[in-house]
Design a protein around this motif. Structure first.
Motif, short mmCIF file in Angstrom:
data_model
loop_
_atom_site.label_atom_id
_atom_site.label_comp_id
_atom_site.label_asym_id
_atom_site.label_seq_id
_atom_site.Cartn_x
_atom_site.Cartn_y
_atom_site.Cartn_z
N LEU A 184 46.88 -2.25 31.53
CA LEU A 184 47.05 -0.91 30.97
C LEU A 184 48.06 -0.09 31.79
O LEU A 184 48.88 0.64 31.22
CB LEU A 184 45.71 -0.19 30.93
N SER A 185 47.99 -0.21 33.11
CA SER A 185 48.93 0.53 33.96
C SER A 185 50.36 0.08 33.71
O SER A 185 51.29 0.91 33.68
CB SER A 185 48.57 0.32 35.44
N ALA A 186 50.55 -1.23 33.52
CA ALA A 186 51.89 -1.75 33.24
C ALA A 186 52.42 -1.23 31.90
O ALA A 186 53.61 -0.90 31.76
CB ALA A 186 51.87 -3.27 33.23
N VAL A 187 51.53 -1.13 30.92
CA VAL A 187 51.94 -0.73 29.56
C VAL A 187 52.25 0.76 29.47
O VAL A 187 53.22 1.17 28.81
CB VAL A 187 50.84 -1.12 28.55
N VAL A 188 51.44 1.59 30.13
CA VAL A 188 51.57 3.04 29.92
C VAL A 188 52.50 3.73 30.90
O VAL A 188 52.85 4.90 30.69
CB VAL A 188 50.18 3.74 29.98
N ALA A 189 52.94 3.06 31.96
CA ALA A 189 53.71 3.75 33.01
C ALA A 189 54.97 4.41 32.45
O ALA A 189 55.24 5.59 32.73
CB ALA A 189 54.06 2.77 34.12
#
Length: 417
Positions: A300-305
């Motif tokens: 999720l962190s990779a996708v939303v950054a």
């Protein structure tokens, strides 16, 4: 027990993060230069210097924590942090004593780093070793939340001071108040911490004569895989936490040109979102396993950054809240199981030393440098999204590595003995 440890964490991390929220003021007072970006980079370089001492603090205090007990060591740690924080609040500036001012600032940050190197893993170990086995994820996640809340308190305190005193007075002398407050509440934290009983698992290890002469050496010899796991997980935890609490306010005020009040308000909301998500994700990991929740949080962190930075860079209060909040929610899911995930990899007789060493090495490389690298990336590339790309790439790498580790992860985990 958990509440006492949590209060200690709050005090300790308030003292450490207040520097980041004072960065733009400190840059003018301690690093005068015609180039504001150069001054800011110098201030963030000193911020990063505090992290250099963290592995040393982790080894030093972890050694004594594994040999003599968690509680007494953590009491010394919070006292040292408080004294260093008061020291920053009392420092004369460059205009008064010249180059000695930044030298003394660096010295205080080094002492803060020494203390911080022991705090997170030591206090989390104390909580985990007291908590019921089936709820350790939740309780350590709750403790981790109290390490995040100081960022909210610090931001709102500075917001209140600048609004009350005015920007000129705050920049002249009002900036000292948050540091002096930090020193004072450290004594309260010390009192609270002294009320906590010693860890039952440490006492059991001590009674069974299972105390290591050199815990860090044992970690390097027999627990290298656990050390690697801790480093990988802490890499994203460190970058994420110090991007939220150490860089975003500066990014919004100096790059996006949002007002200081709006930047502090939006950042406080984002950190609060992360603080709420963290214990919930910790409880989730009690049911599903640490690895699964960590992987979800990393992905999720990779996708939303990148979308998060795009929203935050729009130049509006709403965009700043939405963008930071989106990244904070993803990171909060990742933060939830990290504290207990580190600790479960090490047996009690080396738990403090092993987790502190891996955690702090990662925080040197990815945590302490987060504001410095982000500021440098924007300054050199001219791309406001360059810090987002950096965060997204690291999160993706961490997710892949965790998928490899997941092969040996059980649905539920307990403290290794």
């Amino acid at each position: 027990m958990v509440s006492s440890a949590a209060v200690g964490q709050f005090v300790e991390w308030y003292d450490f993060v207040i520097y980041a929220y004072s960065a733009t003021v400190l840059a003018k007072l301690f690093f005068p230069t015609d180039d504001p970006v150069a001054g800011l980079l110098s201030t963030f370089a000193v911020y990063a210097v505090g992290f250099v001492m963290r592995p040393i603090g982790g080894i030093l205090f972890g050694h004594h924590g594994d040999k003599k007990g968690r509680r007494n060591v953590l009491s010394a740690v919070i006292l040292i942090m408080g004294l260093a924080t008061v020291g920053i609040g009392l420092l004369p500036t460059y205009s008064t004593i010249g180059l000695a001012a930044p030298v003394l600032l660096v010295t205080c940050r080094l002492v803060q780093g020494l203390s911080a190197g022991a705090e997170a893993m030591g206090s989390n170990a104390l909580v985990a070793e007291h908590a019921p086995a089936s709820r350790r994820g939740f309780f350590v996640g709750l403790s981790y939340t109290f390490a995040n809340l100081p960022a909210i308190f610090a931001a709102l305190l500075i917001l209140g001071l600048t609004s009350t005193l005015g920007s000129a007075a705050y920049g002249d002398w009002g900036w000292r108040i948050p540091f002096l407050i930090g020193g004072l509440i450290s004594f309260f934290g010390l009192y609270i911490r002294r009320q906590v009983d010693e860890s039952p698992e440490f006492e059991e290890a001590s009674n069974q004569d299972d105390i290591q002469k050199a815990p860090a050496v044992s970690v390097l010899r027999y627990h290298r895989k656990a050390l690697l796991f801790t480093f990988v997980v802490a890499a994203l935890a460190g970058l994420g936490f110090y991007t939220l609490t150490g860089y975003f306010v500066t990014f919004l005020t100096t790059t996006v040109k949002l007002s200081s009040n709006d930047a502090l308000l939006s950042n406080s909301i984002a950190v609060l979102i992360a603080a709420v998500a963290t214990p919930l994700a910790g409880a989730w990991s009690d049911r599903l396993g640490r690895g699964r929740v960590l992987i979800v949080g990393a992905i999720l962190s990779a996708v939303v950054a990148i979308p998060a930075y795009m929203l935050a860079g729009a130049g509006t209060l709403g965009g700043a809240i939405l963008g930071q909040g989106l990244l904070a929610a993803a990171l909060g899911i990742f933060f939830g199981p990290v504290g207990i995930a580190y600790l479960e990899r090490f047996p009690a007789h080396v738990r403090f030393s092993g987790s502190a060493l891996g955690y702090n090495l990662a925080y040197i490389v990815f945590g302490g440098t987060a504001p410095l690298v982000a500021t440098w990336l924007v300054a050199t590339s001219g791309n406001l999204l360059s810090p987002a790309i950096y965060t997204s790439a690291l999160a993706a790498v961490v997710a892949v590595v965790l998928l490899v580790f997941q092969k040996n992860e059980h649905p539920t985990a307990s403290i290794a003995k």
